[in-house]
Design a protein around this motif. Structure first.
Motif, PDB file in Angstrom:
ATOM      1  N   LEU A 196       0.827  -1.201   0.000  1.00 21.13           N
ATOM      2  CA  LEU A 196       0.000   0.000   0.000  1.00 21.13           C
ATOM      3  C   LEU A 196       0.866   1.258   0.000  1.00 21.13           C
ATOM      4  O   LEU A 196       0.572   2.233  -0.706  1.00 21.13           O
ATOM      5  CB  LEU A 196      -0.920  -0.012   1.226  1.00 21.13           C
ATOM      6  CG  LEU A 196      -1.920   1.141   1.340  1.00 21.13           C
ATOM      7  CD1 LEU A 196      -2.868   1.145   0.149  1.00 21.13           C
ATOM      8  CD2 LEU A 196      -2.699   1.041   2.644  1.00 21.13           C
ATOM      9  N   ILE A 197       1.951   1.244   0.775  1.00 23.19           N
ATOM     10  CA  ILE A 197       2.855   2.387   0.823  1.00 23.19           C
ATOM     11  C   ILE A 197       3.471   2.634  -0.548  1.00 23.19           C
ATOM     12  O   ILE A 197       3.525   3.768  -1.041  1.00 23.19           O
ATOM     13  CB  ILE A 197       3.953   2.167   1.881  1.00 23.19           C
ATOM     14  CG1 ILE A 197       3.358   2.212   3.288  1.00 23.19           C
ATOM     15  CG2 ILE A 197       5.060   3.215   1.745  1.00 23.19           C
ATOM     16  CD1 ILE A 197       4.331   1.845   4.385  1.00 23.19           C
ATOM     17  N   VAL A 198       3.956   1.556  -1.182  1.00 21.86           N
ATOM     18  CA  VAL A 198       4.575   1.696  -2.509  1.00 21.86           C
ATOM     19  C   VAL A 198       3.550   2.175  -3.531  1.00 21.86           C
ATOM     20  O   VAL A 198       3.834   3.025  -4.379  1.00 21.86           O
ATOM     21  CB  VAL A 198       5.202   0.360  -2.948  1.00 21.86           C
ATOM     22  CG1 VAL A 198       5.734   0.467  -4.369  1.00 21.86           C
ATOM     23  CG2 VAL A 198       6.327  -0.034  -1.999  1.00 21.86           C
ATOM     24  N   PHE A 199       2.324   1.628  -3.455  1.00 17.33           N
ATOM     25  CA  PHE A 199       1.278   2.048  -4.399  1.00 17.33           C
ATOM     26  C   PHE A 199       0.970   3.534  -4.239  1.00 17.33           C
ATOM     27  O   PHE A 199       0.855   4.265  -5.234  1.00 17.33           O
ATOM     28  CB  PHE A 199       0.007   1.221  -4.159  1.00 17.33           C
ATOM     29  CG  PHE A 199      -1.139   1.640  -5.040  1.00 17.33           C
ATOM     30  CD1 PHE A 199      -1.219   1.193  -6.356  1.00 17.33           C
ATOM     31  CD2 PHE A 199      -2.133   2.480  -4.562  1.00 17.33           C
ATOM     32  CE1 PHE A 199      -2.260   1.590  -7.179  1.00 17.33           C
ATOM     33  CE2 PHE A 199      -3.186   2.875  -5.371  1.00 17.33           C
ATOM     34  CZ  PHE A 199      -3.246   2.429  -6.680  1.00 17.33           C
ATOM     35  N   ILE A 200       0.860   3.990  -2.992  1.00 16.73           N
ATOM     36  CA  ILE A 200       0.565   5.409  -2.758  1.00 16.73           C
ATOM     37  C   ILE A 200       1.706   6.287  -3.258  1.00 16.73           C
ATOM     38  O   ILE A 200       1.483   7.281  -3.965  1.00 16.73           O
ATOM     39  CB  ILE A 200       0.301   5.657  -1.260  1.00 16.73           C
ATOM     40  CG1 ILE A 200      -1.011   4.975  -0.839  1.00 16.73           C
ATOM     41  CG2 ILE A 200       0.240   7.145  -0.954  1.00 16.73           C
ATOM     42  CD1 ILE A 200      -1.268   5.030   0.650  1.00 16.73           C
ATOM     43  N   ALA A 201       2.960   5.927  -2.889  1.00 16.10           N
ATOM     44  CA  ALA A 201       4.105   6.770  -3.237  1.00 16.10           C
ATOM     45  C   ALA A 201       4.442   6.734  -4.715  1.00 16.10           C
ATOM     46  O   ALA A 201       4.827   7.756  -5.294  1.00 16.10           O
ATOM     47  CB  ALA A 201       5.331   6.337  -2.418  1.00 16.10           C
ATOM     48  N   SER A 202       4.304   5.563  -5.350  1.00 14.91           N
ATOM     49  CA  SER A 202       4.789   5.407  -6.725  1.00 14.91           C
ATOM     50  C   SER A 202       3.701   5.448  -7.790  1.00 14.91           C
ATOM     51  O   SER A 202       4.010   5.614  -8.966  1.00 14.91           O
ATOM     52  CB  SER A 202       5.550   4.079  -6.844  1.00 14.91           C
ATOM     53  OG  SER A 202       6.649   4.056  -5.962  1.00 14.91           O
ATOM     54  N   VAL A 203       2.443   5.274  -7.388  1.00 19.34           N
ATOM     55  CA  VAL A 203       1.351   5.295  -8.367  1.00 19.34           C
ATOM     56  C   VAL A 203       0.380   6.437  -8.078  1.00 19.34           C
ATOM     57  O   VAL A 203       0.128   7.294  -8.927  1.00 19.34           O
ATOM     58  CB  VAL A 203       0.601   3.952  -8.382  1.00 19.34           C
ATOM     59  CG1 VAL A 203      -0.546   3.995  -9.392  1.00 19.34           C
ATOM     60  CG2 VAL A 203       1.557   2.807  -8.718  1.00 19.34           C
ATOM     61  N   ALA A 204      -0.156   6.456  -6.860  1.00 20.52           N
ATOM     62  CA  ALA A 204      -1.170   7.456  -6.526  1.00 20.52           C
ATOM     63  C   ALA A 204      -0.597   8.868  -6.470  1.00 20.52           C
ATOM     64  O   ALA A 204      -1.205   9.814  -6.988  1.00 20.52           O
ATOM     65  CB  ALA A 204      -1.827   7.092  -5.200  1.00 20.52           C
ATOM     66  N   VAL A 205       0.582   9.026  -5.841  1.00 17.08           N
ATOM     67  CA  VAL A 205       1.148  10.373  -5.674  1.00 17.08           C
ATOM     68  C   VAL A 205       1.496  11.024  -7.017  1.00 17.08           C
ATOM     69  O   VAL A 205       1.112  12.174  -7.260  1.00 17.08           O
ATOM     70  CB  VAL A 205       2.369  10.328  -4.728  1.00 17.08           C
ATOM     71  CG1 VAL A 205       3.159  11.627  -4.813  1.00 17.08           C
ATOM     72  CG2 VAL A 205       1.918  10.079  -3.300  1.00 17.08           C
ATOM     73  N   PRO A 206       2.248  10.353  -7.927  1.00 14.92           N
ATOM     74  CA  PRO A 206       2.534  11.004  -9.210  1.00 14.92           C
ATOM     75  C   PRO A 206       1.279  11.372  -9.989  1.00 14.92           C
ATOM     76  O   PRO A 206       1.197  12.465 -10.567  1.00 14.92           O
ATOM     77  CB  PRO A 206       3.365   9.951  -9.959  1.00 14.92           C
ATOM     78  CG  PRO A 206       3.909   9.060  -8.918  1.00 14.92           C
ATOM     79  CD  PRO A 206       2.883   9.030  -7.837  1.00 14.92           C
ATOM     80  N   LEU A 207       0.308  10.456 -10.007  1.00 11.39           N
ATOM     81  CA  LEU A 207      -0.927  10.738 -10.733  1.00 11.39           C
ATOM     82  C   LEU A 207      -1.690  11.889 -10.088  1.00 11.39           C
ATOM     83  O   LEU A 207      -2.242  12.758 -10.776  1.00 11.39           O
ATOM     84  CB  LEU A 207      -1.796   9.479 -10.771  1.00 11.39           C
ATOM     85  CG  LEU A 207      -3.011   9.513 -11.705  1.00 11.39           C
ATOM     86  CD1 LEU A 207      -2.570   9.788 -13.132  1.00 11.39           C
ATOM     87  CD2 LEU A 207      -3.781   8.199 -11.628  1.00 11.39           C
ATOM     88  N   THR A 208      -1.709  11.918  -8.757  1.00  9.15           N
ATOM     89  CA  THR A 208      -2.375  13.012  -8.039  1.00  9.15           C
ATOM     90  C   THR A 208      -1.715  14.345  -8.348  1.00  9.15           C
ATOM     91  O   THR A 208      -2.396  15.361  -8.551  1.00  9.15           O
ATOM     92  CB  THR A 208      -2.354  12.747  -6.527  1.00  9.15           C
ATOM     93  OG1 THR A 208      -3.036  11.530  -6.247  1.00  9.15           O
ATOM     94  CG2 THR A 208      -3.000  13.886  -5.768  1.00  9.15           C
TER      95      THR A 208
END
Length: 445
Positions: free
Chosen positions: A310-322
Motif C-alpha cells: 500500500l505504501i509503494v502504491f501510494i508513493a509510486s502510483v497514486a502520488v505522481p498521478l495526483t
C-alpha cells in the motif's frame, strides 16, 4: 518598536502583506486571507540550531559509513550502504539513476548541512557570515531536493521485498538514517526567510521598512523575504532587484502558465514509459525477469506484505498521478479565471508541494535491491529504463509546481471585487497591510 515600524512579511501563496509580531510559545501565525502558515514561534536559539546542525552532520557521516542492511544467501553475505548502492548502479551502466539518487540522497543533503553550519556559526556569535546572501540563495535551491526521508522508507521497502528470498537484517546505517531524518525534519524549519529573520534579530543585517507611495506596489523577495516597494508599472513580470540581498524580484512569476504547462506535459510524456517499462530487472539461476511499478506492488501484496504494498502504491502510483491531475486542475481553473474555492485550491497546491519528492521512493528501492542482491553468478538486480523515466517524472512535476504562481489566482479574486485599472488595482492590493493575523493559541496583539 511602534506598529508602523514593525517588519513586514508577504504570504507566499496569496501575496497579502502583514506586520510581523512576536509570538508566544505554541503560537503559529496564519494568513487571514488564504490560511497559509506565515511564521511559527520557536524557542530555540541560534546556538541550539547550531548544535542540532553539528549533530546532524555527525549522524550523516555515520549513516553513510555503515551499511543500512545486509543479505545472506547460501553462506554469502552482501552488505550495502547508500554509497554502495549508488556505486553499483553506476557500474551497471545506469548513470541517470545513479546521478539522481546520488544527488538527492547524498550530495545535496551534505551541502545543505554544510551551508547551515556555514551561516549558523557566525550568526550564533553575532556576526554576519561571509557570503551570507549567496549561501541563502543556495539553501533555498537545495531544500526541496534533499530526500533522506524518502531513502529511509526505500530501505524499509527493499528489506521487506528481499525478506522472502533470503535472510535480510538491518544495519547500523539504517538506525542512523532514522535519527538523521528526525534531525533534518527539525532543521527543515530553518528556511532562508527564517535565517534572514534571525540575522535581523542579532542586528547583522538591516531591517528595511518600505515607504508606500502612490506609484509603487509591495512585493516580497523570494530569497530573503524582504517586503519592498517596487514601481507599479504596467508589466507585473518586470524584473527588479531586492534592496537587501540583490536577488531578482518579480511582482509575479513571468510566463508561469506557459512554463508550468511545458514541464507538466513533459512529465506526462515520461509518465508513460515510467509505468510501461520495467523499473527493475532480475537475473538469477532460475532465469531472468523484469518488474514494472505495478508489478512490484502486486508482488508485495502476494507476499503478504499488504501494508508495504500500500505504501509503494501510494508513493509510486497514486502520488505522481495526483500531482499531475492537481496541477492540471490548478492551471485550468486559473486559465478559466475562476475565483471559487480559492482556499481549497491553496490547500491543494500545498499538498502538491509536500508530496513532491515522495514519488522517488521506487527509484531508491531499486538501487538498494541492486546493491544487496549483487551475487555474481547467483543473483543480480539492476535498474530498468522505467526507473530513469520515473525519476525524470518526479523532477519535472516538482519543477512544474515551483513554476506555478498561485498568487495569480488570488489576484483574480481582487479583480472581481474592485473595478479599477490594472496598475491601480495591484497597488491597492499590495498596500493592504494588515496588523492582526489569525494565530493558533491566542490573538496577536
Amino acid at each position: 518598536m511602534t506598529p508602523d515600524r514593525q517588519p513586514l512579511i508577504e504570504c507566499e501563496h496569496c501575496a497579502s502583506i502583514y506586520r510581523r509580531h512576536q509570538l508566544e510559545p505554541g503560537e503559529t501565525a496564519n494568513c487571514a486571507r488564504c490560511g497559509a502558515i506565515l511564521w511559527r514561534y520557536s524557542g530555540l536559539t541560534l546556538s541550539n540550531w547550531l548544535a542540532l546542525a553539528i549533530t546532524a552532520l555527525i549522524i550523516f557521516g555515520v549513516a553513510n559509513a555503515y551499511p543500512v542492511a545486509s543479505m545472506s544467501v547460501q553462506g554469502m553475505v552482501q552488505q550495502a550502504s547508500l554509497l554502495d548502492a549508488i556505486s553499483i548502479t553506476w557500474r551497471q551502466g545506469h548513470w541517470v539513476v545513479a546521478i539522481m539518487t546520488g544527488l538527492a540522497g547524498f550530495v545535496l543533503p551534505l551541502l545543505q548541512l554544510t551551508v547551515l553550519l556555514w551561516v549558523l556559526g557566525p550568526l550564533s556569535q553575532g556576526r554576519e557570515p561571509a557570503g551570507f546572501r549567496g549561501a541563502m540563495r543556495l539553501l533555498g535551491a537545495l531544500r526541496p531536493w534533499c530526500m533522506i526521508p524518502v531513502f529511509l522508507l526505500g530501505v524499509l521497502v527493499a528489506v521487506v521485498k528481499l525478506a522472502g528470498m533470503a535472510a535480510v537484517s538491518p544495519g547500523i546505517g539504517l538506525g542512523a538514517f532514522g535519527l538523521l531524518t528526525i534531525f533534518l525534519t527539525m532543521l527543515g524549519r530553518l528556511s532562508p526567510h527564517v535565517l534572514w529573520r534571525y540575522a535581523e534579530t542579532v542586528g547583522v543585517v538591516p531591517v528595511h521598512i518600505p515607504e508606500r507611495g502612490p506609484n509603487s506596489v509591495l512585493a516580497g523577495c523570494h530569497v530573503c523575504g524582504q517586503v519592498q516597494a517596487i514601481p507599479a508599472d504596467d508589466d507585473p513580470e518586470a524584473e527588479h532587484h531586492c534592496v537587501r540581498c540583490q536577488a531578482v524580484v518579480h511582482y509575479r512569476k513571468p510566463d508561469h502558465l506557459a512554463r508550468t504547462w511545458a514541464l507538466l506535459l513533459a512529465a506526462v510524456v515520461f509518465y508513460i514509459p515510467a509505468n510501461v517499462l520495467p523499473v527493475m530487472q532480475v537475473s538469477s539461476v532460475l532465469g531472468d525477469s523484469a518488474h514494472t511499478i505495478l508489478g512490484g506492488v502486486v508482488e508485495l501484496w502476494e507476499m503478504g506484505s499488504w501494508d508495504i504494498a500500500l505504501i509503494v502504491f501510494i508513493a509510486s502510483v497514486a502520488v505522481p498521478l495526483t500531482k499531475l491531475l492537481a496541477l492540471i486542475l490548478l492551471l485550468l481553473t486559473e486559465q478559466w479565471r475562476s475565483t471559487t474555492n480559492l482556499r481549497p485550491r491553496t490547500r491543494l497546491y500545498q499538498m502538491v508541494e509536500f508530496i513532491g519528492q515522495w514519488s522517488m521512493l521506487d527509484v531508491f528501492v531499486v538501487i538498494l535491491l541492486a546493491a544487496l542482491a549483487d551475487f555474481q553468478g547467483l543473483m543480480e538486480i539492476s535498474a530498468g529504463a522505467g526507473a530513469a523515466a520515473f525519476g525524470v517524472v518526479v523532477i519535472l512535476t516538482m519543477l512544474a509546481a515551483m513554476s506555478f504562481d498561485l498568487r495569480r489566482s488570488w489576484d483574480l479574486e481582487g479583480e472581481s471585487e474592485i473595478e479599477l485599472p490594472d496598475v491601480e488595482r495591484r497597488d491597492q492590493q499590495a498596500h493592504d497591510v494588515h496588523a492582526p493575523v489569525s494565530v493558533t493559541g491566542k490573538e496577536a496583539g
